[in-house]
Structures are given as C-alpha cells and as structure tokens.
Design a protein around this motif. Structure first.
Motif, mmCIF file in Angstrom:
data_model
loop_
_atom_site.group_PDB
_atom_site.id
_atom_site.type_symbol
_atom_site.label_atom_id
_atom_site.label_comp_id
_atom_site.label_asym_id
_atom_site.label_seq_id
_atom_site.Cartn_x
_atom_site.Cartn_y
_atom_site.Cartn_z
ATOM 1 N N GLY A 47 9.997 -3.199 -2.310
ATOM 2 C CA GLY A 47 8.557 -2.963 -2.341
ATOM 3 C C GLY A 47 7.839 -3.410 -1.100
ATOM 4 N N ASN A 48 8.520 -4.076 -0.188
ATOM 5 C CA ASN A 48 7.877 -4.534 1.049
ATOM 6 C C ASN A 48 8.188 -3.552 2.175
ATOM 7 O OD1 ASN A 48 8.827 -7.610 -0.192
ATOM 8 N ND2 ASN A 48 6.680 -7.095 0.159
ATOM 9 N N SER A 99 0.152 3.524 7.717
ATOM 10 C CA SER A 99 -1.109 4.053 8.222
ATOM 11 C C SER A 99 -1.625 5.091 7.240
ATOM 12 C CB SER A 99 -0.935 4.696 9.597
ATOM 13 O OG SER A 99 -0.519 3.739 10.547
ATOM 14 N N ALA A 100 -2.935 5.126 7.063
ATOM 15 C CA ALA A 100 -3.528 6.099 6.152
ATOM 16 C C ALA A 100 -5.016 6.207 6.419
ATOM 17 C CB ALA A 100 -3.285 5.712 4.697
ATOM 18 N N ASN A 101 -5.611 7.315 5.998
ATOM 19 C CA ASN A 101 -7.058 7.466 5.960
ATOM 20 C C ASN A 101 -7.523 7.095 4.556
ATOM 21 O OD1 ASN A 101 -7.511 8.203 8.532
ATOM 22 N ND2 ASN A 101 -8.127 10.309 8.125
ATOM 23 N N THR A 131 -6.707 3.400 8.859
ATOM 24 C CA THR A 131 -6.294 2.001 8.756
ATOM 25 C C THR A 131 -4.786 1.888 8.960
ATOM 26 O OG1 THR A 131 -8.068 1.580 7.173
ATOM 27 C CG2 THR A 131 -6.291 -0.035 7.290
ATOM 28 N N THR A 132 -4.391 0.966 9.811
ATOM 29 C CA THR A 132 -2.978 0.679 10.039
ATOM 30 C C THR A 132 -2.717 -0.792 9.733
ATOM 31 O OG1 THR A 132 -2.798 2.364 11.752
ATOM 32 C CG2 THR A 132 -1.117 0.645 11.737
ATOM 33 N N LEU A 133 -1.735 -1.045 8.887
ATOM 34 C CA LEU A 133 -1.362 -2.407 8.518
ATOM 35 C C LEU A 133 0.085 -2.641 8.921
ATOM 36 C CD1 LEU A 133 -2.884 -2.434 4.911
ATOM 37 C CD2 LEU A 133 -3.973 -3.211 7.030
ATOM 38 N N ASP A 185 2.286 -2.100 -3.992
ATOM 39 C CA ASP A 185 1.423 -2.156 -5.171
ATOM 40 C C ASP A 185 -0.038 -2.390 -4.808
ATOM 41 O OD1 ASP A 185 3.557 -1.756 -6.846
ATOM 42 O OD2 ASP A 185 3.956 -3.901 -7.101
ATOM 43 N N ASP A 186 -0.287 -2.965 -3.659
ATOM 44 C CA ASP A 186 -1.664 -3.306 -3.292
ATOM 45 C C ASP A 186 -1.791 -3.240 -1.770
ATOM 46 O OD1 ASP A 186 -4.270 -4.099 -3.385
ATOM 47 O OD2 ASP A 186 -3.805 -6.245 -3.492
ATOM 48 N N LEU A 187 -1.799 -2.020 -1.245
ATOM 49 C CA LEU A 187 -1.798 -1.874 0.212
ATOM 50 C C LEU A 187 -3.190 -1.902 0.809
ATOM 51 C CD1 LEU A 187 0.940 0.807 0.984
ATOM 52 C CD2 LEU A 187 0.888 -1.575 1.701
ATOM 53 N N PHE A 188 -4.101 -1.109 0.255
ATOM 54 C CA PHE A 188 -5.402 -0.921 0.901
ATOM 55 C C PHE A 188 -6.514 -1.476 0.026
ATOM 56 C CE2 PHE A 188 -2.692 2.523 2.515
ATOM 57 C CZ PHE A 188 -2.732 2.211 3.869
#
Length: 307
Positions: free
Chosen positions: A1-2, A7-9, A156-158, A171-174
């Motif tokens: 899960g890690n 990256s996403a809008n 957004t890029t993490l 499970d909790d990205l953005f």
C-alpha cells in the motif's frame, strides 16, 4: 500500500470532484481569400492568390483560462477571471484585462503565386514554378490544460522519503486542499501557453521542368523547398541552469531547495509551454520518369532531400 510518488489533478473549491474539469473553449478562424488563373499568353498561365487569415486566440466561455505570466517575480499565471485573481490569486495570479494570451497577430496576409509556360513551339517542354505561405497548426494540450488550475483544480505531486520517514499510503493520498489562495504546490506541473502567442508559418516553393524526351516518355525534374518559422516548439523554460560551486554541484546531495535556486521561475515546477521559436527547412530534388504505351504504364521516381 505504500508508493514512492504520485501525481494527480485534484478538485479545488470551485471544482467538481465527481465530473472533473470541463473547459468550454471557443476558436474562431476568419479567412477571406481570392484566387485567379490568368492566361497571359497562349503559352503562359499565371496563378495568383491572396489569403488573409485572422485567428483570434481561444477563450473559455466562463473565463476559466490561465496562461503564463513571466512578469510575476518567480513566475506566475495570468487569469481571465478577475474575481479569481482577487480571491484566490495569492500573488501568483494576475489580471491584464484579456480573456486569453495574445494579442492576436493582424498581419496574416498569405500570398500564393504560380506559373506554367511552354517556351518552345513543339509543346514538348513545360516549365512550372510556385510560391505560397500557409499557417501551420498548434498542439491543443496547453489550451485544454489551461482551464484546470486552482481554484478549479490543482496539480499535486507527492513524494515519499525514506530519509524523513515520510510514507504515502493509497488509502489516504490527497487531503482536502481547503478554500484558500493558490500556492506554489498547486503549480508543480503547469501546461500553459505563453503570454504572447504567434501563428506558425510555413513557406513552400517549387520549380520544375517537364520534357517529353522520347515518344510517350516524359521526364520531370523538380526542386521543392519549404521553411517553417515561429513553429510551436514545446519545451520546459524552467529547467535549472548549470550547477556551479555556489549551488553545490554534488548530484547526490542536491535538494529541492538547491535545485529551485537554479530555476528561472521557482514558483513553478516543470513548465510545459509552446515557445513559438521553432523552425524547419526542407530542400529536395525530385526526378520522375513516366512512360505510357498500349496497355503498359511505367513510373519511376527518385528524391534526394535534406530536412
């Protein structure tokens, strides 16, 4: 899960997280022209034409449109909606009274000229030539992506980091980005048009001689040339400059801060933009031989070119 990076809008306060962003762009193209074939003499024909092309820059019907503003310290965006600049700009947006990049070029005169002449009385030889100017097309990615910035959405890029024990779990990205002003984190990968766009131009010219060398056999020798100017040349004008001692040249110890210090627009990450500074050229010799007789047709062609 890690995961290592993502990256996403993601939807902003004026965006719809279910349906996404749907910019409605309008393009208009006005192109009056005239053309005529002029029989100057029984042996000489001249083709004349002139096209005037007026291509106003596209606009989004709700003014949800952004384009690059190099005048903001550190880089920023122009926005077509003044209320968005006032409420969400945060110093990274500016309003210049326009609905899109420009101004629209008004010198779109595109001439066309050609000729064909039979210089000898036997009518076995024809000399032809021509010249024309044409507008080329551009990519649309930068336009459609220009309707997808904060407060409508944010790129957004993490990135996870083992050094700081920062993990990313699917499970909790953005998290909710809130309703505040735009931040540099929302401008990590903008695809936009520059403040001043141009119309890419293609110029074509040709000259050739056609001769009946034998009975039912024709030899055609042509020169063709083409030159493109102001072509849409997609690039990243925000690439970091070369490293020097003041910016720590060891690539293994580079940090986001040391890389950003070498960027022209530190407010913005990777910047995808059409610079309209591309060019092209093409020159070719074309030789064609054709023979036709009872029930038999032969064609041979050869091209020697450089582009």
């Amino acid at each position: 899960g890690n995961i290592s990076s993502v990256s996403a809008n993601v939807a902003g306060p004026l965006g719809n997280p279910t349906s996404g962003i749907h910019p409605h762009f309008h393009w208009r193209d006005f192109a009056p022209y005239f053309q005529d074939d002029w029989k100057v003499t029984p042996k000489l024909t001249v083709n004349l034409g002139l096209r005037y092309e007026f291509l106003p820059g596209p606009y989004e019907e709700q003014n949800n449109f952004f384009w690059f503003d190099p005048n903001i310290a550190g880089g920023g965006l122009y926005a077509g909606n003044q209320n968005v600049v006032t409420k969400y700009g945060g110093g990274l947006y500016a309003y210049n009274g326009r609905r899109g990049p420009g101004p629209t070029p008004k010198n779109g005169f595109l001439p066309r000229i050609g000729f064909a002449i039979r210089p000898f009385g036997d009518n076995k030889t024809v000399i032809r030539g021509g010249y024309g100017m044409f507008y080329d097309s551009v990519q649309l990615n930068e336009y459609f992506a220009s309707g997808s910035f904060w407060p409508y959405s944010a790129s957004t890029t993490l990135t996870a980091s083992t050094a700081t024990h920062t993990l990313l779990n699917t499970d909790d990205l953005f998290p909710d980005l809130g309703t505040g002003v735009v931040t540099t984190a929302a401008l990590t990968f903008p695809e936009v048009q520059p403040a001043n766009t141009k119309n890419p131009v293609e110029k074509n010219w040709s000259f050739g001689i056609e001769r009946e060398v034998l009975r039912n056999t024709v030899l055609n020798v042509n020169y063709n040339g083409a030159k493109g100017t102001d072509l849409a040349n997609r690039s990243n004008p925000n690439q970091p400059t070369e490293c020097n001692a003041a910016h720590n040249c060891d690539p293994l110890t580079q940090t986001p801060a040391s890389i950003a210090a070498r960027e022209s627009y530190p407010n913005i990450g990777t910047l995808v933009m059409d610079n309209f500074d591309g060019y092209s050229n093409y020159n070719a010799l074309n030789v064609i031989a054709r023979h036709q007789s009872n029930g038999v047709s032969l064609l041979a062609a050869y091209t020697w070119s450089k582009g």
